[in-house]
Design an enzyme around this catalytic site. Sequence first.
Site, mmCIF file in Angstrom:
data_model
loop_
_atom_site.group_PDB
_atom_site.id
_atom_site.type_symbol
_atom_site.label_atom_id
_atom_site.label_comp_id
_atom_site.label_asym_id
_atom_site.label_seq_id
_atom_site.Cartn_x
_atom_site.Cartn_y
_atom_site.Cartn_z
ATOM 1 N N MET A 40 17.339 -18.305 29.326
ATOM 2 C CA MET A 40 17.742 -17.375 30.381
ATOM 3 C C MET A 40 17.997 -18.060 31.712
ATOM 4 O O MET A 40 18.044 -17.407 32.758
ATOM 5 C CB MET A 40 16.678 -16.286 30.546
ATOM 6 C CG MET A 40 16.642 -15.302 29.393
ATOM 7 S SD MET A 40 18.167 -14.334 29.224
ATOM 8 C CE MET A 40 18.074 -13.295 30.680
ATOM 9 N N GLY A 42 19.880 -19.006 34.643
ATOM 10 C CA GLY A 42 21.084 -18.381 35.173
ATOM 11 C C GLY A 42 20.989 -16.869 35.187
ATOM 12 O O GLY A 42 21.774 -16.198 35.849
ATOM 13 N N LYS A 54 31.908 -9.596 28.305
ATOM 14 C CA LYS A 54 33.331 -9.557 28.664
ATOM 15 C C LYS A 54 34.125 -10.557 27.840
ATOM 16 O O LYS A 54 35.294 -10.328 27.515
ATOM 17 C CB LYS A 54 33.509 -9.838 30.158
ATOM 18 C CG LYS A 54 32.724 -8.924 31.076
ATOM 19 C CD LYS A 54 32.882 -7.455 30.726
ATOM 20 C CE LYS A 54 31.949 -6.572 31.526
ATOM 21 N NZ LYS A 54 30.544 -6.616 31.109
ATOM 22 N N GLY A 171 27.210 1.541 27.298
ATOM 23 C CA GLY A 171 27.484 2.099 25.979
ATOM 24 C C GLY A 171 28.967 2.198 25.697
ATOM 25 O O GLY A 171 29.426 1.869 24.590
ATOM 26 N N GLU A 173 31.433 0.473 27.146
ATOM 27 C CA GLU A 173 32.021 -0.868 27.009
ATOM 28 C C GLU A 173 31.843 -1.388 25.588
ATOM 29 O O GLU A 173 32.781 -1.912 24.971
ATOM 30 C CB GLU A 173 31.377 -1.843 27.997
ATOM 31 C CG GLU A 173 31.894 -1.740 29.412
ATOM 32 C CD GLU A 173 31.439 -2.894 30.287
ATOM 33 O OE1 GLU A 173 31.911 -2.976 31.428
ATOM 34 O OE2 GLU A 173 30.625 -3.734 29.831
ATOM 35 N N GLY A 256 19.895 2.720 29.108
ATOM 36 C CA GLY A 256 19.499 2.323 30.449
ATOM 37 C C GLY A 256 18.600 1.100 30.470
ATOM 38 O O GLY A 256 18.167 0.590 29.437
ATOM 39 N N HIS A 435 55.617 -8.867 42.703
ATOM 40 C CA HIS A 435 56.152 -8.025 41.623
ATOM 41 C C HIS A 435 56.422 -8.890 40.395
ATOM 42 O O HIS A 435 56.894 -10.013 40.531
ATOM 43 C CB HIS A 435 57.458 -7.365 42.094
ATOM 44 C CG HIS A 435 58.179 -6.618 41.016
ATOM 45 N ND1 HIS A 435 57.815 -5.349 40.632
ATOM 46 C CD2 HIS A 435 59.229 -6.982 40.227
ATOM 47 C CE1 HIS A 435 58.610 -4.936 39.666
ATOM 48 N NE2 HIS A 435 59.488 -5.915 39.398
#
Length: 453
Positions: A40, A42, A54, A171, A173, A256, A435
């Site tokens: 752990m 970090g 992600k 949840g 995600e 949670g 653009h």
Amino acid sequence: MEHYSFTNVIIGFGKGGKTLAKFLAGRGEEVLVIERSDQMYGGTCINVGCLPSKNLILNGQKGLPFDQATVKRERMTEQLRAKNYHMVADEETATVMNGTASFLDDHTLAVKLANGKDLQVTGERIFINTGARPNIPAGVELGPRIVTSKEAMELPTNPASLAIVGGGHIGLEFAGMFSSYGSRVTVFDHHQRLLMDQDEDVAALVTKDLIDLGITIVKTKPSSIVDDGSQVQVTYRNEAGESVSASFDAVLLATGRRPNTEGLGLENTGIAVTQRGAIAVDEHLRTSVDGVWALGDVNGGPQFTYISLDDFRIIRDQLAGEGKRTTTDRFAVPSSTFLTPPLAHVGMTENQIRQSGLEAGKDYLVFSLPAAAVPKARVMENQRGIYKILVDKSSHEILGATIYANEAHEIINIIALAMKGHLAYELLRDMIYTHPTMAEALNDVLAKPAESK
């Protein structure tokens, strides 16, 4: 028993703690960081939270098989973990201990090292940075098929059928992520609708898209979750009020997180704890004991890595600045939920504005635009979503914004900056954007309020 004294002791290697350790060591101050697990270093974000999840979401969108994606995820976290460890441990005046700390009194800690050795540490200043952990419902036991978000990312294969208990941002995600890997996902959530913290129009769009992906939404809370040795039996009441049971290959508990204070020995100190189990702090993040601070998720604030980083800034300002920074300074803090497309928000929702007594058209303006109207959304072949921006009619300042569209997690920072600077919305409306980008949609969405169209 050996006894050591340090000017600064930090319990936990999370974002705020590690950044503080690096800062203090850079000033030549001695600092000790105590971290319970060498997996752990970090903190939650890089090891079991933001970044690995992600990475899995991204590779799911790319169509990579789950077993290959988990290898890439683990390789990334290993690299980040090592980098974070050396960021602190290589400092001349910094020491990293792998062990568990608990208070003996206000400034003395008992530390049980990973090798089993016991010692005591006294800190002139102590900073508690122990984070938060998943909240496990009563009567439910974790196991190979009943997991939290941490273990879900470490599964050997993606389950053919997956139940997710909890329809909050984590949840959802994971629902989108596992769906992208081919799992049949069912989300159990007892609220009236998903995303109760968002306006109904936005929540309805997100819910429809999740259902269109094949995700089943069940508006109830399971009464029991039991692993029978081969599958997990989830019992709940259907819409008719009947008790029914369904079998799943795995269940993910996304119910949670709560502050990680158990085992800290706070009962041996004068450190106060809130009713929700967080360490009580003032606006300067000071606990009820002089010389002891709490930063990050353990102090009950918003559970975001960037809030932990800002906690560091507040403490740094006390130790080496003017002492003016406080938690009350925080304004226009954005958030993002990495769905496909992402959902991002900053400031107030329209529901919150109405509850404050303001009236649409009279007191505030609503600007909205479907993501399908943005050329870049067509280029990216994902036209789902909406831009929604709320503006104070008298000051022209932005009150809040929600973007559910590609690159929403980036665009929301532009809006947050304008809010932080108390800028009129016309500045964003008249900006020259590159653009094709999703940012240039701000030209169009802010052209006319909804009631004027």
